[in-house]
Design a protein around this motif. Structure first.
Motif, PDB file in Angstrom:
ATOM      1  N   HIS A   9       0.764  -1.433  -0.128  1.00  0.00           N
ATOM      2  CA  HIS A   9       0.001  -0.327   0.271  1.00  0.00           C
ATOM      3  C   HIS A   9       0.622   1.396  -0.173  1.00  0.00           C
ATOM      4  CE1 HIS A   9      -3.146  -2.708   1.624  1.00  0.00           C
ATOM      5  NE2 HIS A   9      -4.311  -1.825   0.658  1.00  0.00           N
ATOM      6  N   ALA A  37      -1.873   2.044  -4.906  1.00  0.00           N
ATOM      7  CA  ALA A  37      -3.280   3.946  -4.340  1.00  0.00           C
ATOM      8  C   ALA A  37      -4.181   3.457  -4.266  1.00  0.00           C
ATOM      9  CB  ALA A  37      -3.116   4.879  -5.126  1.00  0.00           C
ATOM     10  N   ALA A  38      -4.811   3.453  -3.135  1.00  0.00           N
ATOM     11  CA  ALA A  38      -6.211   3.472  -3.008  1.00  0.00           C
ATOM     12  C   ALA A  38      -6.841   3.616  -3.957  1.00  0.00           C
ATOM     13  CB  ALA A  38      -7.416   4.335  -1.785  1.00  0.00           C
ATOM     14  N   GLN A  39      -7.108   4.667  -5.045  1.00  0.00           N
ATOM     15  CA  GLN A  39      -7.774   4.205  -6.313  1.00  0.00           C
ATOM     16  C   GLN A  39      -7.427   3.462  -7.925  1.00  0.00           C
ATOM     17  OE1 GLN A  39      -5.870   7.195  -4.712  1.00  0.00           O
ATOM     18  NE2 GLN A  39      -4.521   8.041  -6.729  1.00  0.00           N
ATOM     19  N   THR A  72      -5.249  -5.587  -1.814  1.00  0.00           N
ATOM     20  CA  THR A  72      -4.664  -5.506  -3.317  1.00  0.00           C
ATOM     21  C   THR A  72      -4.118  -5.701  -3.329  1.00  0.00           C
ATOM     22  OG1 THR A  72      -6.491  -3.774  -3.451  1.00  0.00           O
ATOM     23  CG2 THR A  72      -5.756  -3.145  -4.368  1.00  0.00           C
TER      24      THR A  72
END
Length: 90
Positions: A9, A37-39, A72
């Motif tokens: 992350h 990244a989160a997006q 992820t």
């Protein structure tokens, strides 16, 4: 030499590499990190992860590490596995 690819992350992987550089007083060969990244869409970033995997492969394989299994980065690492080339998944 076995390569190392950190898939983490954000900038966590780079921070780990910087700590290793501090201890060794140099950057190890065949090491790379990929910060997710989160997006980020995992399918969109998969080609870049494959490219980094090839860059750190010195012919003896690559150890791929992630920070959270099931998140992820971990799922992206699992997509890099190729049948017949896996020594083991912990």
């Amino acid at each position: 030499m076995i390569g190392i690819l950190l898939i983490t992350h954000g900038s966590y992987g780079e921070a780990l590499i910087q700590n290793v550089c501090h201890v060794l007083n140099r950057r190890p060969a065949l090491i790379a990190q990929f910060g997710v990244a989160a997006q980020d869409d995992p399918l969109d970033i998969l080609p870049l992860a494959r490219l980094l995997l090839k860059e750190v492969d010195g012919g003896e394989g690559v150890l791929v590490m992630t920070d959270v299994f099931g998140a992820t980065p971990g799922n992206l690492a699992l997509k890099l596995l190729e049948p017949g080339h896996v020594e083991g998944v912990a």
